[in-house]
Design a protein around this motif. Structure first.
Motif: not given
Length: 298
Positions: A84-96, A118-126, A154-161
């Motif tokens: 789950p810690d890698d979600l911060y990095t991939v979120a930044a890569r999507v923004n980049a 699929s699992g990238a749906g966790l990034l939707l919340g931002d 998992v950080d609530p940031r990555f909970r789209p609900m």
């Protein structure tokens, strides 16, 4: 010998697009002059450790070509998640990747979309919490919309609900209860009474008999706060994923989030590579065209 998922062919056969590799981002470039709308394709995570770079999978190459065929410049960033810690990095890569597109002179910087799988749906919340003005639409195909049981915290940031800004626990409770007409099993086709901002987009099917079978105009919902979400649901979804999609859908509608739902009643998770049927092909085209309409709406 059975074909592994990452080698499975895409259900459609669009003409190949020119592909440019810019470090960890591939660009699938449409033909034609002028500025194009653009989409960041956010491939599923985490991938199997033995799988090759997802940018080289036929599935995502197919999506890049499918978007380019429609005049959209598609960016596919390489994303790696081992915890789950890698979600911060991939979120930044999507923004980049989005910023890379906006800086490209071939792109209209005010007409971008994001397409999560699929699992990238966790990034939707931002993007639901604080959507930029240039984000015209978001798509999610068989997305994971909540961390699975047994995962590390998992950080609530990555909970789209959580991004739906629930005032109480009532919405989430009702989402799993029997009282709402939206709470039907996701494996069954529905003819829900939808709000103007929450409509089913039926993929054309030879045997479609649903009374709500007409396609709807996918223009940006009038007065909607934030981008419209194009949500593709597989009727034979994985049992651990289906409840996250159903609960999110019910609460999003209740909170007034503009939705366009594409149902694939006979599709499984990964139907766009595993289920080579007319239903699958129609659903993929419908999701693409619905997102395209959002990108090009006045």
């Amino acid at each position: 010998m059975e074909t592994v998922f990452w080698e499975s062919p895409f259900v459609l056969d669009p003409p190949p697009a020119a592909v440019e590799r810019h470090g960890d981002v591939d660009l699938h470039v449409p033909t034609g002059d002028g500025r194009h709308p653009a989409v960041v394709v956010v491939h599923g995570v985490p991938g199997p450790p033995e799988a090759p770079d997802a940018r080289d999978w036929p599935l995502y190459q197919g999506y890049g070509a499918l978007l380019a065929e429609a005049g959209v410049l598609a960016a596919i960033p390489r994303l790696t998640v081992a915890s789950p810690d890698d979600l911060y990095t991939v979120a930044a890569r999507v923004n980049a990747a989005a910023e890379l597109l906006r800086a490209d002179p071939r792109v209209d910087p005010d007409r971008l979309g994001l397409w999560f799988f699929s699992g990238a749906g966790l990034l939707l919340g931002d993007w639901l919490r604080d959507p930029p003005a240039w984000l015209r639409g978001v798509a999610a195909t068989y997305p994971l919309l909540a961390p699975l049981p047994g995962w590390p915290p998992v950080d609530p940031r990555f909970r789209p609900m959580d991004a739906l800004d629930l005032p109480t626990d009532q919405d989430a409770t009702t989402a799993s209860g029997p009282a709402s007409p939206d709470d039907a099993d996701v494996s069954t086709p529905r003819s829900e009474a939808a709000s103007p901002d929450s409509e089913r987009v039926n993929a054309p099917q030879p045997d479609a008999t649903s009374p709500d079978g007409a396609n709807v105009d996918a223009a940006h919902a009038e007065g909607a706060a934030g981008p419209t979400l194009v949500l593709t649901r597989a009727g034979r979804e994985r049992p651990e994923v289906a409840p996250t999609i159903e609960a999110f859908t019910v609460v999003a509608r209740r909170r007034g989030i503009p939705l366009r739902v594409v149902d694939v009643p006979n599709g499984q998770h990964g139907f766009d590579a595993l289920d080579h049927s007319e239903e699958s092909r129609a659903a993929v085209r419908t999701a693409r065209d619905t997102l395209l309409n959002l990108l090009t709406a006045p």
